[in-house]
Design a protein around this motif. Structure first.
Motif, PDB file in Angstrom:
ATOM      1  N   LEU A  48       0.982  -1.164  -0.049  1.00  0.00           N
ATOM      2  CA  LEU A  48       0.124  -0.060  -0.020  1.00  0.00           C
ATOM      3  C   LEU A  48       0.922   1.217   0.061  1.00  0.00           C
ATOM      4  N   ILE A  49       0.642   1.995  -0.806  1.00  0.00           N
ATOM      5  CA  ILE A  49       1.379   3.121  -1.002  1.00  0.00           C
ATOM      6  C   ILE A  49       0.455   4.432  -0.888  1.00  0.00           C
ATOM      7  N   LEU A  70       2.918   6.280 -12.571  1.00  0.00           N
ATOM      8  CA  LEU A  70       2.833   5.520 -11.446  1.00  0.00           C
ATOM      9  C   LEU A  70       1.847   4.251 -10.898  1.00  0.00           C
ATOM     10  N   LEU A  71       0.502   4.731 -11.363  1.00  0.00           N
ATOM     11  CA  LEU A  71      -0.363   3.625 -11.025  1.00  0.00           C
ATOM     12  C   LEU A  71       0.016   2.453 -11.569  1.00  0.00           C
ATOM     13  N   VAL A  72       0.514   2.696 -13.111  1.00  0.00           N
ATOM     14  CA  VAL A  72       0.793   1.396 -13.971  1.00  0.00           C
ATOM     15  C   VAL A  72       2.072   0.524 -13.079  1.00  0.00           C
ATOM     16  N   ARG A  73       2.943   1.358 -12.717  1.00  0.00           N
ATOM     17  CA  ARG A  73       4.169   0.736 -12.043  1.00  0.00           C
ATOM     18  C   ARG A  73       3.744   0.227 -10.938  1.00  0.00           C
ATOM     19  N   GLY A  74       2.739   0.502 -10.013  1.00  0.00           N
ATOM     20  CA  GLY A  74       2.338   0.011  -8.841  1.00  0.00           C
ATOM     21  C   GLY A  74       1.553  -0.955  -9.129  1.00  0.00           C
ATOM     22  N   GLN A  75       0.638  -1.042 -10.212  1.00  0.00           N
ATOM     23  CA  GLN A  75      -0.292  -2.202 -10.474  1.00  0.00           C
ATOM     24  C   GLN A  75       0.737  -3.567 -10.824  1.00  0.00           C
ATOM     25  N   ARG A  76       1.694  -3.324 -11.675  1.00  0.00           N
ATOM     26  CA  ARG A  76       2.909  -4.303 -11.780  1.00  0.00           C
ATOM     27  C   ARG A  76       3.214  -5.041 -10.721  1.00  0.00           C
ATOM     28  N   ARG A  80      -1.321  -1.097  -4.050  1.00  0.00           N
ATOM     29  CA  ARG A  80      -2.507  -0.542  -4.086  1.00  0.00           C
ATOM     30  C   ARG A  80      -2.019   1.007  -3.901  1.00  0.00           C
ATOM     31  N   LEU A  81      -2.709   1.781  -4.489  1.00  0.00           N
ATOM     32  CA  LEU A  81      -2.395   3.357  -4.200  1.00  0.00           C
ATOM     33  C   LEU A  81      -3.465   4.341  -3.822  1.00  0.00           C
ATOM     34  N   ALA A  82      -3.258   4.902  -2.416  1.00  0.00           N
ATOM     35  CA  ALA A  82      -4.293   5.762  -1.967  1.00  0.00           C
ATOM     36  C   ALA A  82      -3.793   7.293  -1.972  1.00  0.00           C
ATOM     37  N   ALA A  83      -4.770   8.101  -1.663  1.00  0.00           N
ATOM     38  CA  ALA A  83      -4.239   9.612  -1.904  1.00  0.00           C
ATOM     39  C   ALA A  83      -4.707  10.172  -0.382  1.00  0.00           C
TER      40      ALA A  83
END
Length: 116
Positions: A48-49, A70-76, A80-83
Motif C-alpha cells: 500500500l502506497i 505511477l499507477l501502472v508501475r504500482g499495479q505491476r 494499491r495506491l491511496a491519496a
C-alpha cells in the motif's frame, strides 16, 4: 510565475505500507523524483502506497499523467495506491479524470490503512 520544485519524502506506515509526502508543484518535471520515491517505498515491501498531497501547492496535466504512470508501475507490483491531503479542487480533478477509481481517496493515512 516561479515553479517550486517538488520534493518527495518516503516514510513507513508500518508493515506493508509506506507514505510518500509530495510537496511543491507536481508537474512532469518531477517524474524522476516521484519514481525514485516509489522505488524506495517499494524496496521496503510496501503493498500500500499512500500519496500524501497535503504539502502540494499545484498540479497540472503533466502531473496527472505522471500519476497514471505511477499507477501502472504500482499495479505491476500488485500495489494499491491511496491519496490523502487533497484539497476539494484536486479531489474534484481526481473524480473528473476518474483517477479516484484507481487511487482511493481518504481523509487520513489511518483511514487508508484501515481500508486495505
Amino acid at each position: 510565475m516561479a515553479v517550486s520544485a517538488a520534493t518527495m519524502t518516503v516514510a513507513s506506515l508500518g508493515p506493508g505500507a509506506a507514505r510518500i509526502v509530495i510537496a511543491g508543484d507536481v508537474t512532469a518535471a518531477c517524474e524522476q523524483a516521484l519514481m525514485s520515491a516509489h522505488e524506495k517505498a517499494s524496496d521496503t515491501g510496501a503493498k500500500l502506497i499512500v500519496l500524501d498531497f497535503s504539502e502540494m501547492e499545484y498540479m497540472n496535466s503533466g502531473g496527472i499523467g505522471m500519476l497514471v504512470t505511477l499507477l501502472v508501475r504500482g499495479q505491476r507490483r500488485q500495489q494499491r495506491l491511496a491519496a490523502i491531503g487533497l484539497t476539494d479542487h484536486y479531489r474534484q480533478i481526481f473524480e473528473l479524470t476518474r483517477l479516484d477509481e484507481a487511487i482511493t481517496l481518504h481523509d487520513t493515512a489511518e483511514s487508508a490503512l484501515a481500508a486495505r
